[in-house]
Design an enzyme around this catalytic site. Structure first.
Site, short mmCIF file in Angstrom:
data_model
loop_
_atom_site.label_atom_id
_atom_site.label_comp_id
_atom_site.label_asym_id
_atom_site.label_seq_id
_atom_site.Cartn_x
_atom_site.Cartn_y
_atom_site.Cartn_z
N ILE A 121 0.91 -1.15 0.00
CA ILE A 121 0.00 0.00 0.00
C ILE A 121 0.95 1.19 0.00
O ILE A 121 1.51 1.55 1.04
CB ILE A 121 -0.95 0.00 1.22
CG1 ILE A 121 -1.84 -1.24 1.21
CG2 ILE A 121 -1.79 1.28 1.23
CD1 ILE A 121 -2.75 -1.37 2.43
N PRO A 122 1.19 1.77 -1.17
CA PRO A 122 2.36 2.64 -1.38
C PRO A 122 2.25 4.06 -0.82
O PRO A 122 2.21 5.04 -1.57
CB PRO A 122 2.50 2.65 -2.90
CG PRO A 122 1.11 2.48 -3.40
CD PRO A 122 0.45 1.56 -2.41
N CYS A 123 2.26 4.18 0.50
CA CYS A 123 2.21 5.50 1.11
C CYS A 123 3.48 6.30 0.82
O CYS A 123 3.48 7.52 0.95
CB CYS A 123 1.93 5.39 2.61
SG CYS A 123 3.08 4.37 3.52
N HIS A 124 4.55 5.62 0.40
CA HIS A 124 5.78 6.34 0.05
C HIS A 124 5.60 7.20 -1.20
O HIS A 124 6.40 8.09 -1.46
CB HIS A 124 6.94 5.36 -0.14
CG HIS A 124 6.77 4.39 -1.26
ND1 HIS A 124 6.02 3.24 -1.13
CD2 HIS A 124 7.21 4.41 -2.54
CE1 HIS A 124 6.03 2.59 -2.28
NE2 HIS A 124 6.75 3.27 -3.15
#
Length: 155
Positions: A121-124
């Site tokens: 879950i690409p919060c970056h």
């Protein structure tokens, strides 16, 4: 029962955990909860392998079943994060507008901070409105490294 493994990723130790048949946790420098059991399950092995491929630059999408636990708002944010394509970024404000909360950029930031499944879950991929790096639970240096990786520039 929650099962977990520890893995030495290129950016440091990662803990991967599953409950039932879904990945529920993937974080850097994390400590398992006392009631979690260390066990190499097929799903956790697959998760580690997909992350290895991601770090090697050969995987852009993950195919693992995920089950993140959070509030309905957090779930909306995390679902929106999964729509950000590999190698691209969105601002907190853009995510807030996408989920129908145009004034909710700060709340999006808090939901990002609570994301239990890093990278998948690409919060970056969420940055400030001017493209600047802001908060990342795994450390800003990791956020920059992940964005560089996706940009084709290993550092």
């Amino acid at each position: 029962m929650v099962y977990y493994i520890l893995w030495d990723s290129p950016l440091g130790s990662m803990l991967l955990a599953q409950q039932d048949e879904c990945l529920i946790f993937a974080q850097f420098d994390a400590v398992p909860k006392s009631d979690w059991q260390r066990k190499e399950t097929p799903l956790l092995q697959q998760g580690r392998e997909q992350l290895r491929e991601y770090f090697a630059g050969t995987r852009r999408e993950f195919t693992l079943p995920l089950a993140s636990k959070g509030t309905p708002f957090q779930q909306k944010v995390w679902e929106a994060l999964r729509t950000i394509p590999y190698g691209q970024t969105k601002s907190y404000g853009e995510i807030a507008r996408q989920i129908g909360s145009p004034m909710g950029a700060r709340a999006v930031g808090m939901a990002n901070h609570c994301n239990p499944i890093a990278i998948l879950i690409p919060c970056h991929r969420v940055v400030g409105k001017k493209g600047e790096l802001t908060g990342y639970a795994g450390g800003l240096w990791r956020k920059q490294a992940l964005l560089n990786l996706e940009d084709g520039c290993l550092s």
